[in-house]
Scaffold this motif. Structure first.
Motif, PDB file in Angstrom:
ATOM      1  N   GLY A   1       0.815  -1.220   0.000  1.00 53.34           N
ATOM      2  CA  GLY A   1       0.000   0.000   0.000  1.00 53.34           C
ATOM      3  C   GLY A   1       0.845   1.266   0.000  1.00 53.34           C
ATOM      4  O   GLY A   1       0.301   2.373   0.067  1.00 53.34           O
ATOM      5  N   ALA A   2       2.168   1.126  -0.088  1.00 53.15           N
ATOM      6  CA  ALA A   2       3.026   2.328  -0.147  1.00 53.15           C
ATOM      7  C   ALA A   2       2.727   3.107  -1.433  1.00 53.15           C
ATOM      8  O   ALA A   2       2.769   4.333  -1.450  1.00 53.15           O
ATOM      9  N   ILE A   3       2.439   2.368  -2.512  1.00 54.15           N
ATOM     10  CA  ILE A   3       1.945   3.026  -3.736  1.00 54.15           C
ATOM     11  C   ILE A   3       0.476   2.637  -3.895  1.00 54.15           C
ATOM     12  O   ILE A   3       0.140   1.467  -4.035  1.00 54.15           O
ATOM     13  N   LYS A   4      -0.393   3.649  -3.863  1.00 57.46           N
ATOM     14  CA  LYS A   4      -1.843   3.383  -4.001  1.00 57.46           C
ATOM     15  C   LYS A   4      -2.266   3.397  -5.463  1.00 57.46           C
ATOM     16  O   LYS A   4      -3.102   2.640  -5.879  1.00 57.46           O
ATOM     17  N   LYS A   5      -1.643   4.298  -6.192  1.00 55.86           N
ATOM     18  CA  LYS A   5      -2.100   4.438  -7.571  1.00 55.86           C
ATOM     19  C   LYS A   5      -0.999   5.014  -8.462  1.00 55.86           C
ATOM     20  O   LYS A   5      -0.193   5.830  -8.015  1.00 55.86           O
ATOM     21  N   PHE A   6      -1.020   4.579  -9.708  1.00 58.93           N
ATOM     22  CA  PHE A   6      -0.147   5.165 -10.722  1.00 58.93           C
ATOM     23  C   PHE A   6      -0.993   6.080 -11.611  1.00 58.93           C
ATOM     24  O   PHE A   6      -2.154   5.768 -11.897  1.00 58.93           O
ATOM     25  N   PHE A   7      -0.396   7.161 -12.040  1.00 59.29           N
ATOM     26  CA  PHE A   7      -1.068   8.073 -12.979  1.00 59.29           C
ATOM     27  C   PHE A   7      -0.250   8.166 -14.253  1.00 59.29           C
ATOM     28  O   PHE A   7       0.875   8.643 -14.227  1.00 59.29           O
ATOM     29  N   VAL A   8      -0.822   7.672 -15.342  1.00 61.88           N
ATOM     30  CA  VAL A   8      -0.158   7.856 -16.625  1.00 61.88           C
ATOM     31  C   VAL A   8      -0.473   9.271 -17.090  1.00 61.88           C
ATOM     32  O   VAL A   8      -1.626   9.619 -17.347  1.00 61.88           O
TER      33      VAL A   8
ATOM     34  N   TYR B   1      -5.442   7.249 -16.126  1.00 65.23           N
ATOM     35  CA  TYR B   1      -4.841   7.869 -17.309  1.00 65.23           C
ATOM     36  C   TYR B   1      -5.329   9.308 -17.439  1.00 65.23           C
ATOM     37  O   TYR B   1      -6.504   9.543 -17.666  1.00 65.23           O
ATOM     38  N   ASN B   2      -4.424  10.235 -17.269  1.00 63.97           N
ATOM     39  CA  ASN B   2      -4.760  11.651 -17.418  1.00 63.97           C
ATOM     40  C   ASN B   2      -3.776  12.245 -18.429  1.00 63.97           C
ATOM     41  O   ASN B   2      -2.697  12.716 -18.078  1.00 63.97           O
ATOM     42  N   ILE B   3      -4.179  12.179 -19.689  1.00 66.12           N
ATOM     43  CA  ILE B   3      -3.238  12.432 -20.788  1.00 66.12           C
ATOM     44  C   ILE B   3      -3.416  13.826 -21.386  1.00 66.12           C
ATOM     45  O   ILE B   3      -4.536  14.301 -21.559  1.00 66.12           O
ATOM     46  N   ALA B   4      -2.285  14.450 -21.692  1.00 61.10           N
ATOM     47  CA  ALA B   4      -2.310  15.774 -22.333  1.00 61.10           C
ATOM     48  C   ALA B   4      -1.938  15.574 -23.800  1.00 61.10           C
ATOM     49  O   ALA B   4      -0.971  14.880 -24.107  1.00 61.10           O
ATOM     50  N   TRP B   5      -2.699  16.169 -24.679  1.00 60.78           N
ATOM     51  CA  TRP B   5      -2.358  15.999 -26.091  1.00 60.78           C
ATOM     52  C   TRP B   5      -2.113  17.350 -26.734  1.00 60.78           C
ATOM     53  O   TRP B   5      -2.513  18.399 -26.231  1.00 60.78           O
TER      54      TRP B   5
ATOM     55  N   LEU C   1      -8.615  13.217 -21.209  1.00 59.64           N
ATOM     56  CA  LEU C   1      -7.814  13.844 -22.249  1.00 59.64           C
ATOM     57  C   LEU C   1      -7.968  15.357 -22.150  1.00 59.64           C
ATOM     58  O   LEU C   1      -9.083  15.867 -22.099  1.00 59.64           O
ATOM     59  N   GLY C   2      -6.844  16.062 -22.128  1.00 62.76           N
ATOM     60  CA  GLY C   2      -6.945  17.511 -21.997  1.00 62.76           C
ATOM     61  C   GLY C   2      -5.790  18.211 -22.683  1.00 62.76           C
ATOM     62  O   GLY C   2      -4.971  17.553 -23.316  1.00 62.76           O
ATOM     63  N   PRO C   3      -5.686  19.518 -22.558  1.00 65.24           N
ATOM     64  CA  PRO C   3      -6.564  20.366 -21.757  1.00 65.24           C
ATOM     65  C   PRO C   3      -7.952  20.570 -22.374  1.00 65.24           C
ATOM     66  O   PRO C   3      -8.862  21.004 -21.683  1.00 65.24           O
ATOM     67  N   THR C   4      -8.111  20.267 -23.678  1.00 69.71           N
ATOM     68  CA  THR C   4      -9.441  20.329 -24.297  1.00 69.71           C
ATOM     69  C   THR C   4      -9.567  19.099 -25.181  1.00 69.71           C
ATOM     70  O   THR C   4      -8.557  18.545 -25.624  1.00 69.71           O
ATOM     71  N   LEU C   5     -10.788  18.685 -25.445  1.00 72.96           N
ATOM     72  CA  LEU C   5     -10.973  17.565 -26.366  1.00 72.96           C
ATOM     73  C   LEU C   5     -10.715  18.051 -27.794  1.00 72.96           C
ATOM     74  O   LEU C   5     -10.869  19.233 -28.092  1.00 72.96           O
TER      75      LEU C   5
END
Ligand code: SF4
Ligand code: SF3
Length: 548
Positions: free
Chosen positions: A392-399, A485-489, A511-515
């Protein structure tokens, strides 16, 4: 309307650039790029005809790949170079037609893009402005949206395929798919469902292309390894290298050896620092500056010449253009373009001699940043990572892979990284990282909280890591992993990365900052309903949502 382009995230007013590109592309270049794509579609239609009839024709794969690459956002602003490419394309197209005619094939039912011939340069320019050539020629906005989504994906694919090609790797299947996809965008009989299926197939070939480039890069230069990259400067004249092509980078390092000229990376070339093969050059100093959009400012203080191996070029300020060089698919009017000889070797003497006459770079930062977490390096740390997840030292990964850009709304990504809980780790790739790779985010039991795999194409590494974790934790579905997954394009390479992730079954990507402006409401709805794609909200809300 003198032009219409909506292929990148900075499309004017979130709709499209119609007078001049926000990127700096003028209407002539925009329309010539459309005409180049139009020409490639014509060639593709003929290649498919030849294939059906089993007639041997000249190889078109490299021409098509390079032509697509030239039209990527911020790669090439040089109208003369694009005109030449269109002319070469028409000549190649007509050569194929002659072969087919000689083989007794009746060339009927061809699209205008396979038959149209300019009488002179003026006629060529006129055609570039003609309504049938541009994106808006497809009237149905959903069909247009799907066609362009496929084309942008294929542009990204072509860029990656060209880097692999430069290292001696290519794939007939991938080349064939690019032809098939281009020709499909001419086919009015295809239904929306068939175009959606082709979009997913584009993602499949995106995975294959990134795997091929990964094999080319690591096979030639070794596996990226954990590296502390110097971001300060030394007191020697120097050359700055930007873009994504490692072969160009290697050749420049070889030629600068022992000349007294240092070499630094900029933007997407930063990950070159992680490859073992480049560590032997003691004139390779480190990375200078940040993501592409800060280049006007950072090239000013760098003082030395800059070599662009690919995108992203920002129109040079003042007399900066006099020390900018381009090569490969990149180009800018008035900047010297370096071409390879028949063996792919490039002579960079002029840049090296130019550097010797200029001042050393001015320091804008100092210290180091750490990176090099591509798949092999992460696998080497697998036990540690898996333990950290189990305890539980790492709860989550964010791509948080993808692109950076100049919009103010991208500050979201810095704040998001800063405000993520301490028991989370960011997996990044591409120039998006510059929004948070210099923040003091610390580590979890020795694992840094930002793990940079490399360039945008190294998003492939992040997918390989996810699939490995799925195997280790014996899960049935990649979406059961503690990965968000919080991806910037920004440009079209991010489009192929996105389609590749969708093909791999990844759901709920933000997907951001805008679609993308090129997604019609109906096409956006398909992506939302089928894949759970979403935009971004506020940092607080999104973190709550992701951590729930
Ligand atoms: Fe506009 Fe982007 Fe097209 Fe440039 S590439 S013209 S900024 S949509
Ligand atoms: Fe960046 Fe241009 Fe996309 Fe390769 S350099 S990620 S934007």
């Amino acid at each position: 309307m003198s032009m219409f382009c909506y292929q990148c995230q900075e499309a004017a007013k979130g709709v499209g650039c119609t007078i001049k590109g926000v990127c700096g592309k003028n209407e002539d270049v925009a329309n010539l790029q459309d005409l180049l794509i139009y020409t490639l579609k014509g060639i593709s239609q003929l290649v498919l005809k030849a294939e059906e009839a089993n007639v041997q024709i000249p190889d078109t794969s490299h021409f098509i790949m390079n032509g697509l690459f030239v039209t990527i956002t911020n790669a090439n602003f040089d109208d003369a170079a694009i005109i030449n490419q269109i002319k070469t394309g028409i000549a190649l197209r007509d050569e194929i037609k002659a072969v087919l005619s000689n083989a007794g094939l009746a060339l009927e039912g061809l699209h205008d893009c396979a038959t149209w011939t300019p009488a002179n340069d003026e006629a060529l320019l006129e055609k570039a402005n003609a309504p049938e050539v541009g994106i808006l020629a497809t009237e149905n906005e959903d069909v247009r949206s799907l066609r362009e989504l496929i084309i942008y994906g294929v542009k990204g694919m072509a860029a990656y395929a060209e880097h692999a090609y430069n290292l001696g790797k290519s794939s007939d299947e991938i080349n064939r798919f690019m032809v098939k996809a281009l020709a499909a965008t001419l086919d009015d009989t295809l239904t929306a469902d068939e175009l959606v299926a082709l979009t997913l197939e584009t993602g499949k070939f995106g995975v294959d292309t990134m795997a091929m480039l990964d094999a080319a890069n690591t096979g030639t230069y070794g596996n990226p390894e954990i590296t502390e990259v110097n971001i300060g400067v030394r007191n020697n004249p120097a050359i700055l290298v930007s873009g994504h092509d490692l072969k160009d980078f290697e050749q420049l390092l070889e030629q600068t050896k022992g000349t007294g000229v240092d070499v630094y990376t900029h933007g997407e070339m930063l990950p070159a620092n992680y490859y073992p093969a480049f560590k032997k050059y003691d004139n390779f100093v480190g990375n200078y500056g940040n993501a592409w959009w800060k280049q006007n400012e950072e090239f000013e203080t760098f003082n030395g010449p800059v070599l662009f191996t690919t995108n992203c070029i920002v129109p040079p300020k003042g007399d900066q253009g006099s020390r900018i060089y381009t090569t490969g698919a990149s180009g800018y009017p008035g900047c010297k373009h370096i071409v390879p000889d028949e063996n792919g070797m490039k002579d960079f003497t002029e840049i090296i001699e130019h550097a010797k006459k200029l001042n050393p770079p001015v320091e804008i930062e100092n210290g180091t940043i750490v990176g090099g977490f591509a798949h092999a390096q992460v696998f080497a740390l697998a036990d540690k990572v898996v333990d950290a997840v189990k305890t539980g030292a790492i709860k989550k990964f964010f791509v948080m892979a993808g692109c950076d850009g100049r919009m103010k709304s991208r500050e979201y990504y810095t704040e998001f990284a800063e405000q993520l809980p301490q028991d989370t780790v960011i997996l990044t790739a591409g120039c998006a990282k510059f929004r948070y790779n210099k923040l003091p985010l610390g580590d979890i039991g020795g694992i840094p909280r930002v793990l940079d795999a490399g360039q945008c194409n190294d998003s492939y590494s992040l997918a390989v890591i996810a699939l490995k974790l799925k195997e280790i934790f014996e899960l049935n579905d990649i979406n059961e992993l503690p990965i968000a997954y919080n991806i910037a394009w920004y440009e079209q390479k991010a489009v192929i990365v996105l389609l590749a992730l969708l093909y791999l079954g990844v759901k709920n990507i933000h997907l951001g900052p805008t679609l993308p402006s090129f997604l019609s409401p109906n096409v956006a709805k398909v992506l939302v309903d089928t894949f759970g794609i979403a935009g971004i909200g506020t940092v607080d809300e999104d973190i709550k949502l992701f951590m729930a």
